[in-house]
Design an enzyme around this catalytic site. Structure first.
Site, PDB file in Angstrom:
ATOM      1  N   ARG A 236       0.976  -1.077   0.117  1.00 26.23           N
ATOM      2  CA  ARG A 236       0.067   0.133  -0.054  1.00 26.23           C
ATOM      3  C   ARG A 236       0.730   1.300   0.090  1.00 26.23           C
ATOM      4  NH1 ARG A 236      -3.072  -3.220  -1.408  1.00 26.23           N
ATOM      5  NH2 ARG A 236      -5.193  -3.567  -0.830  1.00 26.23           N
ATOM      6  N   GLU A 265      -4.688   7.476  -5.605  1.00 26.17           N
ATOM      7  CA  GLU A 265      -4.984   6.456  -6.850  1.00 26.17           C
ATOM      8  C   GLU A 265      -6.087   6.831  -7.326  1.00 26.17           C
ATOM      9  OE1 GLU A 265      -4.623   2.358  -6.044  1.00 26.17           O
ATOM     10  OE2 GLU A 265      -2.454   2.495  -5.144  1.00 26.17           O
ATOM     11  N   HIS A 284      -0.928   0.124 -10.027  1.00 27.67           N
ATOM     12  CA  HIS A 284      -1.584  -0.690  -9.058  1.00 27.67           C
ATOM     13  C   HIS A 284      -2.033  -1.911  -9.947  1.00 27.67           C
ATOM     14  CE1 HIS A 284      -3.736  -1.065  -5.064  1.00 27.67           C
ATOM     15  NE2 HIS A 284      -3.294  -2.247  -5.303  1.00 27.67           N
TER      16      HIS A 284
END
Length: 318
Positions: A236, A265, A284
């Protein structure tokens, strides 16, 4: 009944499951744009009784849930989602269901190694150089005989560790409460955080995000790493101080970094890592695979069907 499928950035959710199983009276709308602004989110989905979200892309804190009186079922892909206030949802009479997640685990392990190898062999910069007509501009790092440091020896970290031994690396690890016996079960030696950072040629982050892990890798910790060291983060974003990491790369304090996760994000245009040298970035992607999406959205369809029958499954509790 209306169902909103959020966070479908790749327009992939529609093909990942048989949505017709929800019946002819169910309309499914796939929303592709990020909806991180609470007002925009509420305005877009206020009339949907069922909403499906993909992992933590769109947060659902209590103050957002309170503004969605029509919402009765919220499905998250994966078996948990810290971006949803499950307790407040339960108080509001909103059922929250999850899905399986083993495919995502395997995908994260594989993507971690893709980033480790890309950073060690300068794949991104050599790709750009080759396209520009330059040839062999860097010298790669051999992994065999090097040391791999794992921060967080859980489900993902332990698998990354075992693959490290397959590459001929020695493996050290640190997790809260990690002991020598558990580390040894995964071919690793338990060490302190500082020793791991000092001794490792590659440091891979696999901690869960929480108050104790937020910012655990900052300027002080980066200064402990080898000047040739590589930092990889597929856990993370907030676990690593991104500004400090960018500064360490600009100053030549560490050798390279590879990052798949960000504090915000999608990563904003002014994110400090966007122009950091020797930094491989991916958006991601670790869990974004065909098998994972089939599991996520196939289970999500099952969740909605079970809720329609009045027998909800995989219900998350506060």
């Amino acid at each position: 009944m209306r169902v909103a499928v959020l966070d479908d950035y790749q327009s992939a959710a529609g093909a990942a499951a048989d949505w017709s199983l929800l019946g002819p009276d169910t309309d499914v709308d796939f929303l592709h744009e990020p909806l991180s602004d609470p007002d925009a989110l509420v305005n877009r989905i206020r009339d949907y009784p069922v909403v499906i979200v993909n992992r933590e892309r769109t947060p659902f804190p209590g103050e957002v849930l309170e503004r969605l009186p029509a919402l009765r079922l919220l499905v998250t892909t994966g078996p948990s989602n810290p971006a949803i206030d499950v307790g407040r949802a339960t108080e509001l009479g909103i059922t929250v269901s999850g899905t399986g997640g083993m495919s995502a685990l395997h995908g994260t392990v594989e993507h971690t190694w893709a980033l480790i190898l890309a950073a060690a062999r300068h794949v991104a910069s050599e790709d750009r150089a080759t396209r520009a007509g330059r040839w062999q501009t860097t010298v790669g790092l051999d992994l065999h005989g090097r040391r791999l440091g794992i921060l967080g020896l859980g489900n993902v970290g332990s698998r990354v560790a075992r693959l490290g031994t397959a590459f001929g690396m020695s493996v050290v690890a640190w997790s809260p409460n990690l002991d020598a016996e558990r580390a040894g079960q995964h071919g690793a030696l338990a060490v302190s955080v500082d020793d791991l950072l000092r001794e490792s040629d590659v440091v891979s982050v696999h901690l869960k995000l929480g108050e104790r892990s937020r910012g655990v890798i900052g300027a002080r910790e980066l200064a402990l790493m080898k000047p040739t060291g590589i930092l990889v983060n597929t856990a993370r974003g907030p676990i690593v101080d991104e500004a400090a990491l960018a500064a360490a790369l600009h100053d030549g304090m560490i050798g390279a970094a590879a990052v798949d996760v960000y504090s915000t994000e999608p990563a904003p245009a002014d994110h400090p890592l966007r122009d950091a040298p020797r930094c491989t970035l991916s958006p991601h992607l670790a869990f974004v695979t065909e098998a994972t999406y089939r599991q996520f959205y196939g289970d999500a369809v099952e969740d909605v069907r079970a809720w329609q029958r009045g027998e909800p499954v995989r219900v998350l509790r506060p």
